[in-house]
Design an enzyme around this catalytic site. Sequence first.
Site, PDB file in Angstrom:
ATOM      1  CD1 TRP A 105      -2.057  -2.047   1.987  1.00 26.92           C
ATOM      2  CD2 TRP A 105      -2.734  -1.612   0.171  1.00 26.92           C
ATOM      3  NE1 TRP A 105      -3.205  -2.917   1.715  1.00 26.92           N
ATOM      4  CE2 TRP A 105      -3.500  -2.788   0.488  1.00 26.92           C
ATOM      5  CE3 TRP A 105      -3.036  -1.135  -1.283  1.00 26.92           C
ATOM      6  CZ2 TRP A 105      -4.444  -3.240  -0.161  1.00 26.92           C
ATOM      7  CZ3 TRP A 105      -4.043  -1.716  -2.164  1.00 26.92           C
ATOM      8  CH2 TRP A 105      -4.632  -2.829  -1.501  1.00 26.92           C
ATOM      9  CG  ASP A 175      -3.147   3.983   4.382  1.00 24.13           C
ATOM     10  OD1 ASP A 175      -4.162   3.652   5.202  1.00 24.13           O
ATOM     11  OD2 ASP A 175      -2.794   3.115   3.241  1.00 24.13           O
ATOM     12  CE  LYS A 199      -8.876  -3.221   3.967  1.00 24.85           C
ATOM     13  NZ  LYS A 199      -7.752  -2.487   3.612  1.00 24.85           N
TER      14      LYS A 199
HETATM   15  C1  LIG Z   1      -6.880  -2.154   2.148  1.00 21.53           C
HETATM   16  C2  LIG Z   1      -5.704  -0.904   2.342  1.00 21.53           C
HETATM   17  C3  LIG Z   1      -5.638   0.016   1.284  1.00 21.53           C
HETATM   18  C4  LIG Z   1      -6.602  -0.067   0.016  1.00 21.53           C
HETATM   19  O1  LIG Z   1      -7.901   0.533   0.241  1.00 21.53           O
HETATM   20  P1  LIG Z   1      -8.905   0.551  -0.832  1.00 21.53           P
HETATM   21  O2  LIG Z   1     -10.234   1.065  -0.173  1.00 21.53           O
HETATM   22  O3  LIG Z   1      -9.269  -0.912  -1.436  1.00 21.53           O
HETATM   23  O4  LIG Z   1      -8.557   1.530  -1.772  1.00 21.53           O
HETATM   24  C5  LIG Z   1      -4.752   1.007   1.539  1.00 21.53           C
HETATM   25  N1  LIG Z   1      -4.078   0.795   2.610  1.00 21.53           N
HETATM   26  C6  LIG Z   1      -4.198   0.057   3.437  1.00 21.53           C
HETATM   27  C7  LIG Z   1      -3.246   0.302   4.847  1.00 21.53           C
HETATM   28  C8  LIG Z   1      -5.079  -0.780   3.504  1.00 21.53           C
HETATM   29  O5  LIG Z   1      -5.243  -1.748   4.429  1.00 21.53           O
END
Ligand SMILES: *Cc1c(COP(=O)(O)O)cnc(C)c1O
Length: 364
Positions: A105, A175, A199
């Site tokens: 990511w 993030d 998540k």
């Molecule tokens: C799942 C995830 C993403 C991607 O998320 P999307 O909503 O599919 O764009 C980005 N960063 C992290 C840390 C993730 O766990």
Amino acid sequence: MTDKYNRVFNFSAGPAVLPVEVLEEARDDMLNYKNSGMSVMEMSHRSKTYDEIIKTAQKDLRELMNIPDNYKVLFLQGGAHLQFSMVPINLLKNGVADYIVTGQWAKKAYQEAQKYGKINKVATSEDKNFSYIPDCSDLDISPDADYVYICENNTIYGTKFHTLPNTKGKILVSDMSSCFLSEPVDVTKYGLIFAGVQKNVGPAGVQIVIIREDLLRDDLPSWCPTMLNYKIHADNDSLYNTPPAYGIYICSLVFKWLKKQGGLKKMKELNEKKAKILYDFLDSSKLFKGTVEKSSRSLMNVPFITGNDEMDKKFVEEAKNEGLVQLKGHRTVGGMRASIYNAMPIEGVVKLVEFMKKFESENI
Ligand SMILES: *Cc1c(COP(=O)(O)O)cnc(C)c1O
């Protein structure tokens, strides 16, 4: 099976398990939300009833995370992926940013940002398949960097920053998708936090951004799409256009649920307890082993392997028959991964470890 609904223990990395109490409340309110005569899905986002929902959601989130007044909370769309673009578009002034690449990511964010400026990779753990968090205490931070970027919990690899990088005074962007609300955080250490809620918080489709007010700008390049301008959303209290209204409502129920559990400090204690059960077993097992350097371990995502692909496959299959599902690791790592987010009850982790012990005794 775990409850009267015959639900399984769902170890999915995302979309992921939600608290049963939250789903029950949503069910009870489905056809007629608090005497409004309609479901939240059918409601105008400009109605008084919905206004109350989104305002309360923000208030509860602020309370849970202790968000200072000089930070805006935004409910957006586009997934974490859109933040990979919005962050550089909105924050690059000098056109320079430093990225710490600790997984897929972060790497995607790093690559996307390159469309907008001079983006430096100041640290990475790719040399060991992202199985650790590099030492970030004295990085070569660019003097003119507009921000330093991290992915705080690496969902795929199961690593987490337990110490934030020394950004040498630069703004930190994080993030937090897969660790959001799993423990208390000091928001003042960040310029911007974002998280996809699918998540650890709610249904896919909602993106939460917490941004320090002074980072909102009136002078973005004219090519910047209106919808990608944080300030537009901040000025309109996340109601510039139709927000992901139902998803925000479910998040609001989760915020209430978290408050009822005792808040983030309590969640952290619980998450530590759950993770310890699993890691302690992994450390003593003759069949299974964790794939992550101990000091970098995540409380949320726990990858492990047997070292034998056939055996891994067998384990995932047999676990599924026991109501322990979604344990297959990410395709880039293989093996298994148990995601044990806030809503995963401790019973689920206990049952998983019991099953692992049984599987081990039968297969060694
Ligand atoms: C799942 C995830 C993403 C991607 O998320 P999307 O909503 O599919 O764009 C980005 N960063 C992290 C840390 C993730 O766990």
